[in-house]
Structures are given as C-alpha cells and as structure tokens.
Design a protein around this motif. Structure first.
Motif, PDB file in Angstrom:
ATOM      1  N   ILE A  14       0.846  -0.141   4.173  1.00 55.42           N
ATOM      2  CA  ILE A  14       1.949  -0.824   4.868  1.00 55.42           C
ATOM      3  C   ILE A  14       3.222   0.019   4.818  1.00 55.42           C
ATOM      4  O   ILE A  14       4.024  -0.002   5.764  1.00 55.42           O
ATOM      5  N   THR A  15       3.403   0.806   3.743  1.00 57.75           N
ATOM      6  CA  THR A  15       4.608   1.637   3.681  1.00 57.75           C
ATOM      7  C   THR A  15       4.567   2.681   4.796  1.00 57.75           C
ATOM      8  O   THR A  15       5.537   2.838   5.557  1.00 57.75           O
ATOM      9  N   LEU A  39      -1.009  10.523   8.568  1.00 57.17           N
ATOM     10  CA  LEU A  39      -2.282  11.057   8.070  1.00 57.17           C
ATOM     11  C   LEU A  39      -2.814  10.127   6.992  1.00 57.17           C
ATOM     12  O   LEU A  39      -2.152   9.920   5.963  1.00 57.17           O
ATOM     13  N   GLY A  41      -6.022   9.232   4.455  1.00 59.34           N
ATOM     14  CA  GLY A  41      -7.209   9.848   3.862  1.00 59.34           C
ATOM     15  C   GLY A  41      -8.502   9.074   4.081  1.00 59.34           C
ATOM     16  O   GLY A  41      -9.571   9.669   4.245  1.00 59.34           O
ATOM     17  N   MET A 291      -0.377  16.780  -4.554  1.00 55.84           N
ATOM     18  CA  MET A 291       0.027  17.544  -3.353  1.00 55.84           C
ATOM     19  C   MET A 291       1.141  18.541  -3.662  1.00 55.84           C
ATOM     20  O   MET A 291       1.340  19.509  -2.952  1.00 55.84           O
ATOM     21  N   VAL A 309      -7.739  -3.438 -10.865  1.00 57.46           N
ATOM     22  CA  VAL A 309      -8.111  -4.866 -10.881  1.00 57.46           C
ATOM     23  C   VAL A 309      -9.299  -5.065  -9.948  1.00 57.46           C
ATOM     24  O   VAL A 309      -9.504  -4.272  -9.032  1.00 57.46           O
ATOM     25  N   TYR A 364      -9.236 -12.962 -10.446  1.00 57.69           N
ATOM     26  CA  TYR A 364      -9.042 -11.543 -10.777  1.00 57.69           C
ATOM     27  C   TYR A 364      -9.637 -11.250 -12.139  1.00 57.69           C
ATOM     28  O   TYR A 364      -9.521 -12.072 -13.045  1.00 57.69           O
ATOM     29  N   TRP A 407      -9.926  -2.499  -6.926  1.00 58.32           N
ATOM     30  CA  TRP A 407      -8.751  -1.686  -6.569  1.00 58.32           C
ATOM     31  C   TRP A 407      -8.460  -0.791  -7.764  1.00 58.32           C
ATOM     32  O   TRP A 407      -7.760  -1.177  -8.683  1.00 58.32           O
ATOM     33  N   SER A 410      -4.735   1.090  -8.777  1.00 59.33           N
ATOM     34  CA  SER A 410      -3.901   0.637  -7.656  1.00 59.33           C
ATOM     35  C   SER A 410      -2.535   0.133  -8.108  1.00 59.33           C
ATOM     36  O   SER A 410      -1.598   0.110  -7.327  1.00 59.33           O
ATOM     37  N   PRO A 449       7.129  -6.557   0.873  1.00 62.08           N
ATOM     38  CA  PRO A 449       8.496  -6.367   1.404  1.00 62.08           C
ATOM     39  C   PRO A 449       9.208  -5.169   0.756  1.00 62.08           C
ATOM     40  O   PRO A 449       9.946  -4.455   1.432  1.00 62.08           O
TER      41      PRO A 449
HETATM   42  P1  FAD Z   1      -1.264   1.718  -0.307  1.00 65.98           P
HETATM   43  O1  FAD Z   1      -1.621   0.420   0.303  1.00 65.98           O
HETATM   44  O2  FAD Z   1      -1.949   2.156  -1.544  1.00 65.98           O
HETATM   45  O3  FAD Z   1      -1.427   2.849   0.813  1.00 65.98           O
HETATM   46  C1  FAD Z   1      -1.435   4.216   0.493  1.00 65.98           C
HETATM   47  C2  FAD Z   1      -2.398   4.901   1.444  1.00 65.98           C
HETATM   48  O4  FAD Z   1      -2.370   6.297   1.173  1.00 65.98           O
HETATM   49  C3  FAD Z   1      -3.846   4.458   1.274  1.00 65.98           C
HETATM   50  O5  FAD Z   1      -4.328   3.978   2.501  1.00 65.98           O
HETATM   51  C4  FAD Z   1      -4.566   5.717   0.798  1.00 65.98           C
HETATM   52  O6  FAD Z   1      -5.891   5.818   1.307  1.00 65.98           O
HETATM   53  C5  FAD Z   1      -3.674   6.806   1.379  1.00 65.98           C
HETATM   54  N1  FAD Z   1      -3.779   8.095   0.685  1.00 65.98           N
HETATM   55  C6  FAD Z   1      -3.865   8.345  -0.644  1.00 65.98           C
HETATM   56  N2  FAD Z   1      -3.916   9.660  -0.893  1.00 65.98           N
HETATM   57  C7  FAD Z   1      -3.849  10.290   0.312  1.00 65.98           C
HETATM   58  C8  FAD Z   1      -3.835  11.653   0.717  1.00 65.98           C
HETATM   59  N3  FAD Z   1      -3.915  12.664  -0.176  1.00 65.98           N
HETATM   60  N4  FAD Z   1      -3.731  11.934   2.050  1.00 65.98           N
HETATM   61  C9  FAD Z   1      -3.652  10.947   2.980  1.00 65.98           C
HETATM   62  N5  FAD Z   1      -3.674   9.625   2.636  1.00 65.98           N
HETATM   63  C10 FAD Z   1      -3.762   9.300   1.326  1.00 65.98           C
HETATM   64  N6  FAD Z   1       1.952  -7.662  -2.679  1.00 65.98           N
HETATM   65  C11 FAD Z   1       2.549  -8.758  -2.140  1.00 65.98           C
HETATM   66  O7  FAD Z   1       3.675  -8.646  -1.609  1.00 65.98           O
HETATM   67  N7  FAD Z   1       1.954  -9.989  -2.184  1.00 65.98           N
HETATM   68  C12 FAD Z   1       0.723 -10.181  -2.769  1.00 65.98           C
HETATM   69  O8  FAD Z   1       0.171 -11.303  -2.747  1.00 65.98           O
HETATM   70  C13 FAD Z   1       0.088  -9.055  -3.370  1.00 65.98           C
HETATM   71  N8  FAD Z   1      -1.130  -9.183  -3.942  1.00 65.98           N
HETATM   72  C14 FAD Z   1      -1.834  -8.050  -4.276  1.00 65.98           C
HETATM   73  C15 FAD Z   1      -3.161  -8.192  -4.700  1.00 65.98           C
HETATM   74  C16 FAD Z   1      -3.912  -7.055  -4.993  1.00 65.98           C
HETATM   75  C17 FAD Z   1      -5.354  -7.191  -5.432  1.00 65.98           C
HETATM   76  C18 FAD Z   1      -3.332  -5.763  -4.884  1.00 65.98           C
HETATM   77  C19 FAD Z   1      -4.163  -4.541  -5.192  1.00 65.98           C
HETATM   78  C20 FAD Z   1      -2.009  -5.627  -4.479  1.00 65.98           C
HETATM   79  C21 FAD Z   1      -1.254  -6.771  -4.167  1.00 65.98           C
HETATM   80  N9  FAD Z   1       0.078  -6.668  -3.727  1.00 65.98           N
HETATM   81  C22 FAD Z   1       0.733  -7.785  -3.268  1.00 65.98           C
HETATM   82  C23 FAD Z   1       0.761  -5.367  -3.679  1.00 65.98           C
HETATM   83  C24 FAD Z   1       0.772  -4.756  -2.277  1.00 65.98           C
HETATM   84  O9  FAD Z   1      -0.406  -5.106  -1.572  1.00 65.98           O
HETATM   85  C25 FAD Z   1       0.826  -3.234  -2.366  1.00 65.98           C
HETATM   86  O10 FAD Z   1       1.789  -2.814  -3.309  1.00 65.98           O
HETATM   87  C26 FAD Z   1       1.165  -2.602  -1.016  1.00 65.98           C
HETATM   88  O11 FAD Z   1       0.256  -3.063  -0.027  1.00 65.98           O
HETATM   89  C27 FAD Z   1       1.121  -1.082  -1.185  1.00 65.98           C
HETATM   90  O12 FAD Z   1       1.327  -0.447   0.050  1.00 65.98           O
HETATM   91  P2  FAD Z   1       1.527   1.124   0.136  1.00 65.98           P
HETATM   92  O13 FAD Z   1       1.476   1.484   1.565  1.00 65.98           O
HETATM   93  O14 FAD Z   1       2.736   1.531  -0.629  1.00 65.98           O
HETATM   94  O15 FAD Z   1       0.290   1.754  -0.657  1.00 65.98           O
END
Ligand code: FAD
Length: 468
Positions: A14-15, A39, A41, A291, A309, A364, A407, A410, A449
């Motif tokens: 989502i980020t 990009l 992965g 990286m 988890v 969980y 996860w 994570s 958020p």
């Molecule tokens: P990620 O979702 O980890 O995305 C990072 C991406 O980078 C991944 O798709 C990965 O494949 C990719 N990547 C990694 N290395 C590389 C590379 N070398 N090259 C290219 N791509 C790469 N948050 C809430 O707000 N409410 C909730 O109810 C909640 N419940 C949760 C329940 C669980 C079980 C979990 C695990 C998390 C929960 N969270 C919740 C937290 C929230 O979902 C995450 O913190 C958020 O989605 C993280 O987003 P992100 O884009 O920062 O990271």
C-alpha cells in the motif's frame, strides 16, 4: 523541469501504490514530465493486504480494519471512488481473556488506559490491588525527562503490572506483534509521554484531552474501525487500476542500488539494470539494507528485528458454535496459557463477510516468545487454534475450511531508540544518496494510514528534489 525524470518506487504494497498514485496525480495536475515505475518482487500487488473470496466468505489474510481517526486512507479511498463501500464495525464489545475467563474491555478507555474511572473500578479484569495500583497514576510525580524508554517500562511505572499485562499489553501487542518491554515509547505513542510530562499523569492527561463521551440518551459513540465491503484488497485493486498503464512491473526484485553521476542504477534480480533519477524504497528495512549494503550507515537495519505471525481463518456452520459470544472478539493476556494471541469473531464484527447461517473466526498465532508456531504445518496450527478456541466457545464441528497465512518477518519492531536511529539513517541518506527515500511499515508507523502518510511525504520530497 523540462526533460523527463524517472522515479522508481520499489515495492508494491500500500505504501508503494499510494506513492505512485500521488506522484502521477501531481504530474497530471502540474504538467510535470514524470515517468513513474513501480517494481514489485512478488507476483501480486498489495504486500500484506490480501483478500480472498471463498465459498461466499470474504477472508482477509492480512489487515481487516482501518482506524477511523486517521484520515489519509479515507482520502485515498475517496480518490479511487470506494467511499460508498465503507463499512462500520457492527458490534462495540470486545474482550480480554485473562485468568481463563473472558472479561469485557472496560468502556471509556484509550489504548487500555482508563479515561473514565467508573468502568475501570467495576471491571472484572483487574483485582482490587491492581486497580489501587493503577490509581497511583494520579499521585505519582511525572518521571524525569528521557529521550526514550520501552512502552512496558513507561506503563508499568504509571499504572502497575496488572493493568499492563491484562489490558495494555494485549492491545499493543495486537498492533505491533512485539514485546512491549522492548518496543519504543517514542516511536509508537510519544503522546503518552507528552501527556505525562504536561499533566503529571496519563489518566489525568487523557481526561483533559480526550473529547467527553456523549451524554446518556444521545447517540452512541461511533465505532473507531472501518473496512471495505469487498475487502481491503479492493483498495489495492482500485489504486492499481488508477495507475497509468505500464506503471507496474511484477516479479521484479531490486537487488542493489548504485549511485551514478546522472542518478541511480538499479540492479534487478534477472541481471537487468534500470536507471532512476529518484528512488522511493517501500520494502521492509532488511530488503532496503540489502539493496544499499555498500553503505555502512544502513547497518543498524541489520539489527532491527521483525516478528512473524500466522493468521488463521476458520469457516463454520453457525450450528457448530454452541456458545457464541456477543462481540467482535478477544485478545489474550500475556499470562494466559494460550498459544493464540487474539481471535476476531468476524461474522459479528463484519457480518457482510459471512453468508447467513455461517460463522467466520480469525485467530493469530506467533507471540514473540512462540515464533516457532508460525513454522508448524497448517494442520498443526489449526489444531492449536481449535483447542484454544474450545476453551471458551464450545465448537462442536470441524471447520468447513481453514485458511492459514504466514507473514514471515512482517512486523518490524520499533525497539527503544528506533526514532533516533532512523533519523540518523535518513540524514546520512540525504547526504550520500540525494533523491533516495524510505517509506513504509518498517519506518514511521505500520498501520495502513501511517504507510499512506509516509507515501505522501515521500512524494513531496521527490517533487522538491526533482524540481531543485
Ligand atoms: P508491504 O505490504 O510489506 O509491501 C512491501 C512490498 O515490497 C511487498 O509487496 C514485497 O513483496 C515488496 N518487496 C520486498 N522486497 C523487494 C525487492 N527487493 N524488490 C521489489 N519489491 C520488494 N494495519 C492496519 O492499518 N489495520 C489492520 O487491521 C492491520 N492488520 C494487520 C494484520 C496482519 C496479519 C499484518 C501482517 C499486518 C496488519 N496491518 C494492519 C499492518 C499493515 O497491513 C501493513 O503495515 C501495511 O500493509 C504495510 O504496507 P507496506 O506497503 O509498507 O509494506
């Protein structure tokens, strides 16, 4: 800016997606010649957000709730036309399992800290001694100023061990999947420290700052959580559908980032090389460190832990659950003899996820002290969950199906000193790698958020850099 600039977003969670979305929006609105590339992965977008539809159920393998008081996710939902899909939690009650019994979480509390005293005094969750000790917050002087301390140390000092272990710890561990005796106060809830310093105690501070509940007879306080009718995966889909064609490259891992005279060179897993003028890294910290492994200022990410988890969704016929409970679920207190850490009664919390006559439970496993549980087989994990659930729910039939999602690594752990270490890395990065930024769950907040906020901040930084 006249010639085209290439901005590469690494990671399609989502980020990364929200970053790419807002970059392209800015480019369109201000006629900027930007080429944005995401990009990712793996072979799918969304990272930890993943919704599965199965036999009429909507199953969240990752997050399921959006905190209503944090606006950036609702802005994004609105941008991509999903506001009419927002759903509010159906039931207000939730519980903590302590001393082998379910206790309703006392009303009038904020992250487990009492704001209203009466529901706390009447709660069955604490002993008279525990309540008396928590009242010490009113008379204990504020602590000496400190740059950081653990959440556990701070709350134990103010409210005593029992309130921490029976309520605050289960709530906070539910969010951070970590040990509150290691997690940083300043990187998670710095406002509690500020309340203590300003008002002399956290209960008094909250009483002065949290809006008063409505009077009796007026409307009920709205629930703090929202979700989307078709699951949070629908947000991932809507944001990625809003990106320009060709923005996303799946199954493309970045292995190394090298600085060049004209920008950056990204080495990809397949040996290809991609040029970028600016880079936003939205992967977990350990991937970012790898990286940029040639830079020693990234080394402290090697020591930053991340916990794992497993999320276990179980579908039942409603008749299988003999002792259904009115509420959205329960958290497990640290001292309980359970391996699950929490259970959501999804059919009660989000009835739209479950067909009529059915029940959907989500539990969980993987406490910080029980990380090995995540590596057990699906069958072993399901057995652990059923055994624990049966201690409170009397489930008489096997689940119709079980979905186990692991996860691994994570949950980035913001341990004591996290903020300062991150600040140092960001400062070194600004010096040595201008135009490269970090955003996402490992850095400045791990709720959805918070991740979007960081994406928006990264967009501002990139635009300032590119225009400079
Ligand atoms: P990620 O979702 O980890 O995305 C990072 C991406 O980078 C991944 O798709 C990965 O494949 C990719 N990547 C990694 N290395 C590389 C590379 N070398 N090259 C290219 N791509 C790469 N948050 C809430 O707000 N409410 C909730 O109810 C909640 N419940 C949760 C329940 C669980 C079980 C979990 C695990 C998390 C929960 N969270 C919740 C937290 C929230 O979902 C995450 O913190 C958020 O989605 C993280 O987003 P992100 O884009 O920062 O990271």
């Amino acid at each position: 800016m006249s010639e085209q600039k290439k901005v590469v977003v690494i990671g399609g969670g989502i980020t990364g997606l929200s970053t790419a979305y807002y970059l392209q929006k800015e480019a369109k609105e201000h006629n900027l010649p930007l080429n944005v590339q995401v990009l990712e992965g793996s072979n799918r977008l969304g990272g930890m957000i993943e919704t599965e539809k199965k036999e009429g159920f909507t199953i969240e393998r990752g997050p399921d709730s959006l905190l209503a008081r944090k606006p950036s996710v609702f802005r994004l939902i609105d941008e991509v036309g999903l506001t009419s899909d927002l759903v509010t939690v159906s039931t207000g009650k939730s519980y903590v399992l302590a001393n082998e019994k379910l206790h309703e979480i006392p009303s009038g509390s904020f992250m487990g800290i009492p704001v209203q005293v009466r529901p706390f005094v009447l709660s069955s969750l604490f002993s008279p001694q525990g309540k008396l000790r928590a009242a010490g917050d009113f008379i204990k002087p504020k602590s000496k100023p400190q740059t950081d301390q653990s959440l556990g140390h701070f709350f134990r000092n103010r409210l005593g061990d029992e309130v921490v272990e029976n309520l605050i710890e289960p709530l906070l561990s539910g969010i951070y999947s970590g040990d509150i005796d290691n997690l940083s106060l300043m990187a998670t809830f710095p406002n509690f420290y500020q309340l203590e310093q300003k008002y002399g105690g956290i209960v008094r501070g909250l009483q002065k700052t949290v809006p008063k509940p409505p009077n009796k007879g007026t409307r009920k306080k709205p629930s703090p959580f929202r979700t989307l009718q078709n699951g949070l995966g629908s947000l991932v889909e809507a944001v990625s559908d809003s990106l320009e064609e060709g923005t996303v490259q799946l199954e493309t891992s970045v292995t190394q980032i090298e600085k060049r005279a004209d920008g950056y060179e990204l080495k990809l897993h397949n040996g290809e090389v991609m040029h970028a003028d600016s880079v936003i890294i939205t992967t977990p910290h350990y991937a970012a460190q790898s990286m940029l492994s040639q830079y020693s200022f990234m080394d402290s990410f090697k020591d930053m832990p991340a916990t794992s988890v497993a999320n276990v969704a179980m579908a039942f016929d409603q008749s299988a659950i003999q002792q259904d409970i009115n509420g959205s679920g329960f958290l497990v207190s640290r001292n309980s003899d359970y391996r699950i850490t929490a259970c959501t009664w999804t059919h009660k919390k989000w009835p739209h996820t479950t067909p009529d006559g059915k029940a959907l439970l989500r539990a969980y496993v993987g406490k910080p002290s029980d990380q090995g549980a995540v590596d057990l087989s699906d069958e072993e994990i399901a057995d652990i969950v059923l055994q624990d659930l049966n201690k409170t729910m009397n489930i008489t039939q096997k689940p119709e199906f079980t979905v186990v999602t692991r996860w691994r690594d994570s949950r980035a752990q913001y341990t004591v000193g996290h903020k300062d270490r991150l600040k140092q890395i960001q400062a070194d990065m600004a010096d040595e790698l201008p135009g490269v930024y970090l955003a996402g769950a490992s850095y400045e907040g791990l709720g959805i958020p918070d991740c979007i906020d960081q994406g928006e901040k990264a967009v501002e930084n990139v635009l300032d850099y590119i225009k400079s």
